[in-house]
Write a protein that holds these residues in place. Structure first.
Motif: not given
Ligand SMILES: Nc1ncnc2c1ncn2[C@@H]1O[C@H](COP(=O)(O)OP(=O)(O)O)[C@@H](O)[C@H]1O
Ligand SMILES: [Mg+2]
Length: 150
Positions: A84-92, A111-121
């Motif tokens: 993916i080239t932009s975080a917007d593609e997460l919508r697709f 897609a750095p916005q996933l960090l807020s949804d995540a439990d473990l890295q």
């Protein structure tokens, strides 16, 4: 928390440990897998999916972005954001519709916005001839899991 994985077998053994430490209900859980190409993200995911009862192939989701599984413990989504080239593609990708299952995400930094949804890295890095694995909890329940794995 970090540990040294001397060979591929150690990565697979870690996946088995992770599997035993996971809660029974994994719906809505998200684990991010970071690391350079060849660091062992897919090796770990493949071993975890097999530990969870899948016996067939575990194809790379690089071109499909998401590979869904229906396992004895529920749904699992193997996600690879390498392309993916932009975080917007997460919508697709329909990210929000994947919250009924266990999400394992390779290349989450796309897609750095996933960090807020995540439990473990889980971060894998080259430490020749093996790999270093670092774990960090990103949610309350993720921190408990990280502590159990250390
Ligand atoms: N702990 C380890 N030490 C050395 N080599 C490993 C280890 N874990 C996995 N490997 C090897 O490294 C490569 C990892 O590939 P892969 O899992 O596809 O990486 P990624 O998904 O991060 O690009 C494979 O060839 C695998 O056999
Ligand atoms: Mg991979």
């Amino acid at each position: 928390m970090s540990l040294f994985l001397p060979d591929e077998a150690a990565t697979i053994a870690f996946a088995a440990r992770l599997h035993s430490a996971l809660p029974a209900d994994l719906a809505g859980w998200t684990i991010l897998l970071e690391g350079d190409l060849g660091a062992g993200k897919s090796t770990l995911v493949r071993a975890l999916i097999r530990a969870m009862g899948h016996t067939g192939a575990v194809p790379s989701p690089t071109s499909t972005l998401v590979e869904p599984y229906v396992l004895p413990r529920g749904k699992l989504y193997h996600i690879d954001l390498y392309r993916i080239t932009s975080a917007d593609e997460l919508r697709f990708l329909g990210w929000n519709e994947l919250d009924d299952g266990f999400r394992l995400v390779e290349w989450p930094d796309r897609a750095p916005q996933l960090l807020s949804d995540a439990d473990l890295q889980i971060r894998l890095s080259y430490q020749e001839p093996g790999r270093n694995l670092a774990i960090a909890g990103l949610s309350g329940r993720g921190e408990l899991l990280a502590a159990e794995l250390s």
